[in-house]
Design a protein around this motif. Sequence first.
Motif, PDB file in Angstrom:
ATOM      1  N   VAL A 107       0.837  -1.209   0.000  1.00 53.40           N
ATOM      2  CA  VAL A 107       0.000   0.000   0.000  1.00 53.40           C
ATOM      3  C   VAL A 107       0.867   1.253   0.000  1.00 53.40           C
ATOM      4  O   VAL A 107       0.646   2.194  -0.773  1.00 53.40           O
ATOM      5  N   SER A 108       1.905   1.269   0.835  1.00 56.41           N
ATOM      6  CA  SER A 108       2.734   2.468   0.926  1.00 56.41           C
ATOM      7  C   SER A 108       3.443   2.722  -0.410  1.00 56.41           C
ATOM      8  O   SER A 108       3.548   3.868  -0.854  1.00 56.41           O
ATOM      9  N   GLY A 109       3.903   1.658  -1.064  1.00 56.45           N
ATOM     10  CA  GLY A 109       4.561   1.805  -2.368  1.00 56.45           C
ATOM     11  C   GLY A 109       3.621   2.395  -3.394  1.00 56.45           C
ATOM     12  O   GLY A 109       3.979   3.320  -4.150  1.00 56.45           O
ATOM     13  N   LEU A 110       2.402   1.876  -3.410  1.00 55.90           N
ATOM     14  CA  LEU A 110       1.416   2.354  -4.378  1.00 55.90           C
ATOM     15  C   LEU A 110       1.091   3.830  -4.148  1.00 55.90           C
ATOM     16  O   LEU A 110       1.084   4.637  -5.079  1.00 55.90           O
ATOM     17  N   THR A 111       0.833   4.200  -2.889  1.00 54.72           N
ATOM     18  CA  THR A 111       0.485   5.590  -2.606  1.00 54.72           C
ATOM     19  C   THR A 111       1.625   6.512  -2.984  1.00 54.72           C
ATOM     20  O   THR A 111       1.416   7.583  -3.556  1.00 54.72           O
ATOM     21  N   PRO A 145       3.815  14.652   1.906  1.00 58.97           N
ATOM     22  CA  PRO A 145       4.243  13.851   3.068  1.00 58.97           C
ATOM     23  C   PRO A 145       3.085  13.569   4.034  1.00 58.97           C
ATOM     24  O   PRO A 145       2.991  12.482   4.596  1.00 58.97           O
ATOM     25  N   VAL A 146       2.205  14.554   4.202  1.00 61.25           N
ATOM     26  CA  VAL A 146       1.054  14.365   5.102  1.00 61.25           C
ATOM     27  C   VAL A 146       0.097  13.345   4.504  1.00 61.25           C
ATOM     28  O   VAL A 146      -0.346  12.411   5.182  1.00 61.25           O
ATOM     29  N   VAL A 147      -0.226  13.516   3.198  1.00 58.78           N
ATOM     30  CA  VAL A 147      -1.135  12.583   2.540  1.00 58.78           C
ATOM     31  C   VAL A 147      -0.592  11.157   2.651  1.00 58.78           C
ATOM     32  O   VAL A 147      -1.293  10.222   3.037  1.00 58.78           O
ATOM     33  N   GLN A 148       0.700  11.046   2.326  1.00 56.82           N
ATOM     34  CA  GLN A 148       1.350   9.742   2.356  1.00 56.82           C
ATOM     35  C   GLN A 148       1.229   9.069   3.732  1.00 56.82           C
ATOM     36  O   GLN A 148       0.853   7.910   3.853  1.00 56.82           O
ATOM     37  N   ALA A 149       1.492   9.830   4.772  1.00 55.56           N
ATOM     38  CA  ALA A 149       1.438   9.281   6.125  1.00 55.56           C
ATOM     39  C   ALA A 149       0.015   8.899   6.495  1.00 55.56           C
ATOM     40  O   ALA A 149      -0.233   7.847   7.103  1.00 55.56           O
ATOM     41  N   ILE A 150      -0.947   9.750   6.102  1.00 55.49           N
ATOM     42  CA  ILE A 150      -2.333   9.466   6.491  1.00 55.49           C
ATOM     43  C   ILE A 150      -2.864   8.232   5.763  1.00 55.49           C
ATOM     44  O   ILE A 150      -3.530   7.384   6.363  1.00 55.49           O
ATOM     45  N   VAL A 151      -2.530   8.109   4.466  1.00 53.26           N
ATOM     46  CA  VAL A 151      -2.971   6.917   3.746  1.00 53.26           C
ATOM     47  C   VAL A 151      -2.428   5.665   4.425  1.00 53.26           C
ATOM     48  O   VAL A 151      -3.137   4.671   4.611  1.00 53.26           O
ATOM     49  N   LEU A 152      -1.171   5.751   4.836  1.00 55.33           N
ATOM     50  CA  LEU A 152      -0.572   4.605   5.506  1.00 55.33           C
ATOM     51  C   LEU A 152      -1.283   4.310   6.827  1.00 55.33           C
ATOM     52  O   LEU A 152      -1.539   3.149   7.172  1.00 55.33           O
ATOM     53  N   VAL A 153      -1.641   5.360   7.541  1.00 52.73           N
ATOM     54  CA  VAL A 153      -2.358   5.179   8.807  1.00 52.73           C
ATOM     55  C   VAL A 153      -3.720   4.526   8.541  1.00 52.73           C
ATOM     56  O   VAL A 153      -4.099   3.556   9.197  1.00 52.73           O
ATOM     57  N   PHE A 154      -4.446   5.039   7.522  1.00 51.58           N
ATOM     58  CA  PHE A 154      -5.750   4.456   7.197  1.00 51.58           C
ATOM     59  C   PHE A 154      -5.607   2.986   6.801  1.00 51.58           C
ATOM     60  O   PHE A 154      -6.389   2.129   7.221  1.00 51.58           O
TER      61      PHE A 154
END
Lengths: 305, 336
Positions: free
Chosen positions: A19-23, A271-280
């Motif tokens: 998921v993190s790679g894709l985002t 960076p914020v979007v990336q972190a939040i997607v990972l959190v979700f």
Amino acid sequence: MPAYTLKRTFVAFLILIVVSGLTFSLSHLSADPALTIGGEQASDEDIQAIRKLYGFDRPIHVQYLDWLGRALSGDFGESYHYKQRVFDMVSERIGRTMLLGTLAILFALAVSIPLGTLAAMRPNSITDRIALFIAVLGQALPTFWFALMMIIVFGVWWRWLPISGHTQWANYVMPTIALGYYATPALMRLTRAGMIEVLASDYIRTARAKGLSPASVLFKHALRNAIIPVVALAAVWFGFMLGGSIVIETIFNLKGIGWLSYDALLRSDLPVVQAIVLVFASFYVVLTLLADLLNAYLDPRISVR
Amino acid sequence: MSGTILEVENLSVDIPVAAGMLHPVRGIGFSVSRGETLCIVGESGCGKSLTSLAVMGLLPKTARRSADRMEFLGRDIRSLREREMARLRGGSMSMIFQEPMTSLNPSYTIGNQLAEVYLRHVEQSRAAARDRAVFLLEKVGISSAASRLGQYPHQLSGGQRQRVMIAMALMCGPELIIADEPTTALDVTIQAQILHLLAELQREFRMGMILITHDLGIVARVADKVQVMYAGKTVEEGPCETVFDAPMHPYTQGLLRCIPIPGRTQRGERLGSVPGIVPNLVGELSGCMFRNRCDYASDACAGMRDEPTRMGDGHAYTCLRAPEEISGEPQAAETP
């Protein structure tokens, strides 16, 4: 059981990496962070300088591995807009989102399990019809519209509840109902279907033949088996509520990470979007894992398979 | 025999269905005494299972029950409320079902399910319930009983699950035990063991037992009394040996032709069958319901009233043919 848990945890970890790679790649392809940081007045030289400074000129997989390496040690970078550490921005707000999501799923379960059970006890009766009506209504009303209607009625006309903020418990009442009500129909229908099936089963006949009280037959013997699929679905809904509270948090100005993700997307604050997607994504993964483990506990046959 | 446990007279069950009123049980009567085994025999759909559910008060919600008399331990159970009936069920009358694979709750341990019925009816003592459960699991032939208490139903085989069901039925020391086709779902070697076990326990605890089956081989081994049901009615009843030696009703004779009888059936001989299917039991019914499958049927059968011909020692059958007429014929087992 320990082997089962270990296997599921490993799979969960792999999912998060993917998921993190894709985002990361998708968000870097859809917006040029250097443009965002530079702003509208930035010259081409400035942009080039920013690219070099932040390392955007490197190949994307190098940037990703760089990001991943730091993320694993808890460093999610700095917000382009707020110039704050992303980790601090998220951890400051995540509690509010989790509180709202937890309250909402509890509200949904507290409404749907009794309603579904009641409906299943007398299928096609008037109780069943009323339960069905409430459920269909929940599914049909768009969340944002329902939220706005509540604000008008309870916040503006009657002035019972505050309409925005996150500082007191009363702030959470309307968001909880708005978010939770949306999940109620699916959970209720599944409880009802499960209960109807279980109540017709042989072991319920056995329980009745043992002369057990109606409450014991219904709650001990029937409900536990009927809610096994409900647990799995509730976990998915819980994930949806934690990640999908963007609209609700924005409407009620409840500054959790749903609100933050809305804000970060508007500003291309990657960076914020990336972190939040990972959190979700971790919410989903952890919840699915927990649901599987809970199911294995509720139904002892599952971990054997 | 000391004392009647259960006495039922003229029991009927009616179920409203789309096509009208279904009459699966139409005026059945029987009695069971302490230490006695009554076998109710008949093919699928003859109403034997509904009869047992009617006694237990476990009929489906839509079904209607009526009876002239239903006395259990001298108490009229027709007018009992659900709450009072639940006090009897699992306590002084208990039931074993046909489907051991699905009759136990998959989510709870054997120990939990055994104990709960004891805690409900006997006393609130977990230790006593546990001891009783271990004692009975050993009784029904389950090895290392104490460690089985923590196991779940899916960890046991079908035969073991049926043994657990039997132990569960015995937890509160019932006076009456109703076993509805307890061996049908099991393979043949296990069938014999379970049957033997039931008969043994019934003797040991001096319970009354109603055994419902379609298998006359089972009846011959365990029954004291036999009641043959057809289309919701009793067509023949009597002591086991009498019914087997001199069956009077054409249906009973037909059933007996279907099984090999040691000492009577010759090697190479073809076993018989009862041709035709069971009649539809919806709407008004009259006359002998077996007449469309019967070799001896005449026009008079359509107008037959339910007046059993009594032969003495409790043997009775409901058919227009006179006793002399039947016994004058060649042996039932020899007709093809």
